[in-house]
Design an enzyme around this catalytic site. Structure first.
Site, PDB file in Angstrom:
ATOM      1  N   LYS A   9       0.829  -1.211   0.000  1.00 37.14           N
ATOM      2  CA  LYS A   9       0.000   0.000   0.000  1.00 37.14           C
ATOM      3  C   LYS A   9       0.864   1.262   0.000  1.00 37.14           C
ATOM      4  O   LYS A   9       2.062   1.200   0.321  1.00 37.14           O
ATOM      5  CB  LYS A   9      -0.913  -0.032   1.232  1.00 37.14           C
ATOM      6  CG  LYS A   9      -1.919  -1.187   1.208  1.00 37.14           C
ATOM      7  CD  LYS A   9      -2.909  -1.085   2.354  1.00 37.14           C
ATOM      8  CE  LYS A   9      -3.963  -2.179   2.262  1.00 37.14           C
ATOM      9  NZ  LYS A   9      -5.039  -2.010   3.250  1.00 37.14           N
ATOM     10  N   TYR A  49     -12.688  -2.993  -3.552  1.00 38.44           N
ATOM     11  CA  TYR A  49     -13.208  -2.832  -2.194  1.00 38.44           C
ATOM     12  C   TYR A  49     -14.742  -2.761  -2.181  1.00 38.44           C
ATOM     13  O   TYR A  49     -15.332  -2.133  -1.294  1.00 38.44           O
ATOM     14  CB  TYR A  49     -12.597  -1.595  -1.532  1.00 38.44           C
ATOM     15  CG  TYR A  49     -11.166  -1.782  -1.065  1.00 38.44           C
ATOM     16  CD1 TYR A  49     -10.753  -2.943  -0.400  1.00 38.44           C
ATOM     17  CD2 TYR A  49     -10.208  -0.790  -1.249  1.00 38.44           C
ATOM     18  CE1 TYR A  49      -9.445  -3.119   0.038  1.00 38.44           C
ATOM     19  CE2 TYR A  49      -8.889  -0.954  -0.814  1.00 38.44           C
ATOM     20  CZ  TYR A  49      -8.524  -2.120  -0.166  1.00 38.44           C
ATOM     21  OH  TYR A  49      -7.236  -2.289   0.281  1.00 38.44           O
ATOM     22  N   ASN A 112      -2.260  -0.113   6.762  1.00 37.89           N
ATOM     23  CA  ASN A 112      -1.826  -1.400   7.322  1.00 37.89           C
ATOM     24  C   ASN A 112      -0.954  -2.231   6.368  1.00 37.89           C
ATOM     25  O   ASN A 112      -1.020  -3.457   6.335  1.00 37.89           O
ATOM     26  CB  ASN A 112      -3.039  -2.194   7.829  1.00 37.89           C
ATOM     27  CG  ASN A 112      -4.055  -2.448   6.732  1.00 37.89           C
ATOM     28  OD1 ASN A 112      -3.848  -2.065   5.586  1.00 37.89           O
ATOM     29  ND2 ASN A 112      -5.136  -3.120   7.069  1.00 37.89           N
ATOM     30  N   HIS A 115      -2.331  -5.365   1.245  1.00 37.17           N
ATOM     31  CA  HIS A 115      -3.574  -6.069   0.960  1.00 37.17           C
ATOM     32  C   HIS A 115      -3.189  -7.505   0.639  1.00 37.17           C
ATOM     33  O   HIS A 115      -2.201  -7.738  -0.071  1.00 37.17           O
ATOM     34  CB  HIS A 115      -4.301  -5.478  -0.244  1.00 37.17           C
ATOM     35  CG  HIS A 115      -5.338  -6.423  -0.783  1.00 37.17           C
ATOM     36  ND1 HIS A 115      -6.590  -6.535  -0.226  1.00 37.17           N
ATOM     37  CD2 HIS A 115      -5.277  -7.357  -1.770  1.00 37.17           C
ATOM     38  CE1 HIS A 115      -7.262  -7.480  -0.863  1.00 37.17           C
ATOM     39  NE2 HIS A 115      -6.493  -8.003  -1.804  1.00 37.17           N
ATOM     40  N   GLU A 126      -8.845 -11.380  -8.142  1.00 36.53           N
ATOM     41  CA  GLU A 126      -8.007 -10.195  -7.897  1.00 36.53           C
ATOM     42  C   GLU A 126      -6.768 -10.198  -8.785  1.00 36.53           C
ATOM     43  O   GLU A 126      -6.346  -9.151  -9.265  1.00 36.53           O
ATOM     44  CB  GLU A 126      -7.617 -10.142  -6.418  1.00 36.53           C
ATOM     45  CG  GLU A 126      -8.814  -9.842  -5.520  1.00 36.53           C
ATOM     46  CD  GLU A 126      -8.463  -9.786  -4.037  1.00 36.53           C
ATOM     47  OE1 GLU A 126      -7.320 -10.136  -3.670  1.00 36.53           O
ATOM     48  OE2 GLU A 126      -9.347  -9.384  -3.254  1.00 36.53           O
TER      49      GLU A 126
HETATM   50  P1  IDP Z   1      -8.162  -6.972   5.029  1.00 40.05           P
HETATM   51  O1  IDP Z   1      -7.267  -5.971   4.312  1.00 40.05           O
HETATM   52  O2  IDP Z   1      -7.531  -7.469   6.306  1.00 40.05           O
HETATM   53  O3  IDP Z   1      -8.634  -8.090   4.129  1.00 40.05           O
HETATM   54  P2  IDP Z   1     -10.828  -5.781   4.767  1.00 40.05           P
HETATM   55  O4  IDP Z   1     -11.936  -5.932   5.765  1.00 40.05           O
HETATM   56  O5  IDP Z   1     -10.970  -6.468   3.450  1.00 40.05           O
HETATM   57  O6  IDP Z   1      -9.468  -6.177   5.518  1.00 40.05           O
HETATM   58  O7  IDP Z   1     -10.645  -4.218   4.523  1.00 40.05           O
HETATM   59  C1  IDP Z   1      -9.872  -3.738   3.468  1.00 40.05           C
HETATM   60  C2  IDP Z   1      -9.063  -2.554   3.940  1.00 40.05           C
HETATM   61  O8  IDP Z   1      -9.940  -1.503   4.359  1.00 40.05           O
HETATM   62  C3  IDP Z   1      -8.192  -2.823   5.173  1.00 40.05           C
HETATM   63  O9  IDP Z   1      -6.962  -3.449   4.869  1.00 40.05           O
HETATM   64  C4  IDP Z   1      -7.997  -1.426   5.719  1.00 40.05           C
HETATM   65  O10 IDP Z   1      -6.998  -0.706   4.988  1.00 40.05           O
HETATM   66  C5  IDP Z   1      -9.355  -0.797   5.449  1.00 40.05           C
HETATM   67  N1  IDP Z   1     -10.237  -0.912   6.618  1.00 40.05           N
HETATM   68  C6  IDP Z   1     -10.909  -2.002   7.047  1.00 40.05           C
HETATM   69  N2  IDP Z   1     -11.627  -1.740   8.158  1.00 40.05           N
HETATM   70  C7  IDP Z   1     -11.386  -0.425   8.438  1.00 40.05           C
HETATM   71  C8  IDP Z   1     -11.856   0.463   9.482  1.00 40.05           C
HETATM   72  O11 IDP Z   1     -12.633   0.094  10.376  1.00 40.05           O
HETATM   73  N3  IDP Z   1     -11.369   1.740   9.441  1.00 40.05           N
HETATM   74  C9  IDP Z   1     -10.524   2.183   8.473  1.00 40.05           C
HETATM   75  N4  IDP Z   1     -10.074   1.379   7.483  1.00 40.05           N
HETATM   76  C10 IDP Z   1     -10.499   0.103   7.464  1.00 40.05           C
HETATM   77 MG    MG Z   2      -9.873  -7.953   2.472  1.00 38.92          MG
END
Ligand code: IDP
Ligand code: MG
Length: 153
Positions: A9, A49, A112, A115, A126
């Site tokens: 990212k 997303y 974080n 992805h 994907e």
């Molecule tokens: P993942 O990346 O662990 O698969 P997902 O639920 O698919 O998690 O969410 C995609 C991305 O959206 C996350 O990696 C993060 O960057 C962002 N995200 C998910 N939940 C939150 C939140 O509660 N606040 C802000 N960003 C979030």
């Molecule tokens: Mg995800």
């Protein structure tokens, strides 16, 4: 063998961590089958997303994913999807176990680092979203017989 998608990212590129993160996957024994830097767009992020489109943070997430290019990686290994997902750790870096990528490199729920595809079915979808067929390379690692036991191959 299974392939999965990793996106490094914008936070990872901005913090100069791209090489270190790729190195962790290589050291684990995952084969780098494709890699490219790309600028994401609203269209591709709406698709990627889609499961988050009703969340209050959706717009912020997309803006942050478009703030710099990302590096898309295709990694291959036996059960690569689950292995890479476990290496990434919990979505929120503050909840991620030390030893995982997020648990070692971030403090954020959104910024974080990576992805990672969450299932073999989604990994296929994907990878098609981010790579053309000719951008995935199917060479055999010379150390394959030492990465896995013969009965695993
Ligand atoms: P993942 O990346 O662990 O698969 P997902 O639920 O698919 O998690 O969410 C995609 C991305 O959206 C996350 O990696 C993060 O960057 C962002 N995200 C998910 N939940 C939150 C939140 O509660 N606040 C802000 N960003 C979030
Ligand atoms: Mg995800």
């Amino acid at each position: 063998m299974e392939k999965t998608l990793v996106l490094l990212k914008p936070c990872t590129l901005q913090r100069g961590l791209a090489g270190e993160i790729i190195n962790r996957f290589e050291k684990r024994g995952l084969r780098l089958a494709g890699m490219k830097m790309m600028q994401l767009t609203d269209d591709i992020l709406n698709e990627h997303y889609a499961h988050l489109k009703d969340k209050p943070f959706f717009g912020m997430l997309k803006d942050s994913m478009m703030s710099t290019p990302v590096i898309a990686c295709c990694l291959e290994g036996i059960e690569a999807v689950q292995t890479v997902r476990m290496m990434a750790g919990a979505t929120n870096g503050r909840n991620a176990q030390p030893g995982t990528i997020r648990g070692d490199y971030c403090m954020s729920n959104q910024q974080n680092i990576v992805h990672t595809s969450d299932s073999p079915e989604n990994a296929e979808i994907e990878l098609k979203r981010f790579f053309k067929p000719e951008e995935i390379f199917d060479f055999t690692p010379s150390n394959l017989a030492y990465l896995y036991a013969l009965d695993e191959l």
